[in-house]
Design a protein around this motif. Sequence first.
Motif, short mmCIF file in Angstrom:
data_model
loop_
_atom_site.label_atom_id
_atom_site.label_comp_id
_atom_site.label_asym_id
_atom_site.label_seq_id
_atom_site.Cartn_x
_atom_site.Cartn_y
_atom_site.Cartn_z
N TYR A 112 0.84 -1.20 0.00
CA TYR A 112 0.00 0.00 0.00
C TYR A 112 0.87 1.25 0.00
CZ TYR A 112 -4.02 -2.92 1.33
OH TYR A 112 -5.01 -3.85 1.36
N ALA A 156 -2.10 5.38 2.52
CA ALA A 156 -3.16 4.45 2.92
C ALA A 156 -3.43 4.49 4.41
CB ALA A 156 -2.80 3.03 2.49
N LEU A 186 -9.19 10.33 4.87
CA LEU A 186 -9.42 11.43 3.94
C LEU A 186 -10.85 11.90 4.15
CD1 LEU A 186 -7.63 9.03 2.31
CD2 LEU A 186 -7.47 10.91 0.67
N TRP A 198 -8.98 5.26 3.64
CA TRP A 198 -8.37 5.40 2.32
C TRP A 198 -8.97 4.45 1.31
CZ3 TRP A 198 -5.47 1.44 0.02
CH2 TRP A 198 -4.77 1.78 -1.15
N THR A 243 -10.73 6.79 -1.80
CA THR A 243 -9.96 6.90 -3.04
C THR A 243 -10.78 6.37 -4.21
OG1 THR A 243 -7.90 6.56 -1.80
CG2 THR A 243 -7.81 6.25 -4.18
N GLY A 250 -9.89 3.11 -6.00
CA GLY A 250 -9.00 2.44 -5.06
C GLY A 250 -9.50 1.07 -4.66
N THR A 252 -6.64 -1.57 -7.31
CA THR A 252 -7.12 -0.40 -8.05
C THR A 252 -8.16 -0.83 -9.07
OG1 THR A 252 -5.38 -0.53 -9.73
CG2 THR A 252 -4.94 0.85 -7.80
N GLU A 303 -11.49 15.84 -4.65
CA GLU A 303 -11.31 14.68 -3.77
C GLU A 303 -11.11 15.14 -2.33
OE1 GLU A 303 -11.83 11.68 -4.95
OE2 GLU A 303 -12.16 12.68 -6.87
#
Length: 508
Positions: free
Chosen positions: A253, A257, A261, A266, A270, A273, A432, A480
């Motif tokens: 990661y 990570a 956020l 994370w 994300t 993500g 991802t 974001e």
Amino acid sequence: MSQQLSAPTSRPLRRRALLAAGAAAGLAGLVPSRARAAGPGLRWTAGDHHVHTKYSGSPDAPYRVEQHVRAAAGYGLGWLVITDHPGPAHARHGLARSAADLAVLRERYPHLRLFQGIEWRVPGAEHATLFTAPGRHEAALLADFESRFDAELAGHGSGPDGHTAAVEALRRLGAQVDAGDTPMALCILNHPSRSGAYSPAELRRLRDAHPLVIGMEGAPGGQANGIPADDGGVGGDRGGYGRRPTRTSYAGYPAAANRTLGGFDWMTATVGGMWDAMLAEGLPWWITASSDAHKVYGQRWRSGGGPTEDGSYPDPVLDDSPGPAGGLWPGQYSRTHVGVGGDGALAVMRGLRDGRVWVDHGHLLDAVDVEVGPQRATLGEVAVVSRGDSVELRATITPASADNPNGDRPRLRRVDVIAGPVTGPAEPQTQTAPQTRVVASFDADRGPVRLVHRFADVRRPFYVRLRGTDGKHSAPGSIEPRPDPTGDADPWQDLWFYTNPVFVAVTG
């Protein structure tokens, strides 16, 4: 606040094997285990699945079960799970006494669905909420599980041996559910990115162990941990994140990570993500939010001491200088809203299992209504369209109509529509989903946000989900969420909501 929705005759994601096969074939082969017929509609009820009491045997979790239940009822929750840490005293006395407390409180709070659970220390990994349907066997099942499979109580090691033990534990509990020992059990992985304890492959192995494993905390508890020390806070990181990796942490990661956020993990926050990588497989993997309530910010209560010789746990006592705390009461800040199609505890568990869930912080919203396609599929469900047709997402997001527990009137500023293709099975360490992106953003004003987004000429299966924010903090030059700063993150000034996805299958 409750909201009535018309119940769509769409397809809940309930059988992983069928869904996995459907993902490879455009989700066209899905046959629901029981399609939900049109009826009285869904009722949304907010709750919390991760709460600690004095039975956790830790000085930073001093409260009686009743204090949390009273707080949950006062903040408008409709369901609550008590999840103390297993340990020797908990195994000998705490679990039974917590269950006895809940039995009394169920009579006193008949409209609040109360569940007995534990915060399982997952062998070779992190923590997880584990709870069963209320009934005469609930405490016995949990006691047996923790004695056999808690990482510390049962002495399971770390690394591959620990992961194997965790999968075995879930399969064994699943077999008990399948045998009718309890109507239902659910497992939600807590603070999944913290310290990198779950690798992508380990997440998938736990998900695939049994359908009782339904997802992860999209946002951890402990949201007041980032309040500055000068203001009586811990001066740390939201959710207790920011820890250094350990020797058992997954090294693949990025450094980012291990930060939240906008208060969210994370993996969830994300776009493209880890969460999207799981959804792109076409399999159910839902998010929740919780308080992880230990010691509440601004409260003067402290632990009354450790267990006495007879195993009893002293009640908390008041202290004029209790020290900093980073927790918040159940329902005070984090809420998991579940769409239920009936009354009772099992209706809540079914809603969680089926992904009819949206989450918010700081009471940002009153309601979310999402419909996709002609079947009016809602969160956690599958809409079906013919290849080449168009499909519409229709949503109504109702902002807060009253001040929140901090005395603020939250204001929703923006809603994002996030979508990505269902690409089928992935390599175990895939983290991802590069084709997932924000496909539209809508500015919000003070009234309800009614948005329509059209996906034209649909050729392959996909999923769509929503998020939104009060717009006070974003990453520089981006929409974001920003990485939360250490020691200076007032949770009430950075509010977001997220929904679980709706999947779209393609036929023809």
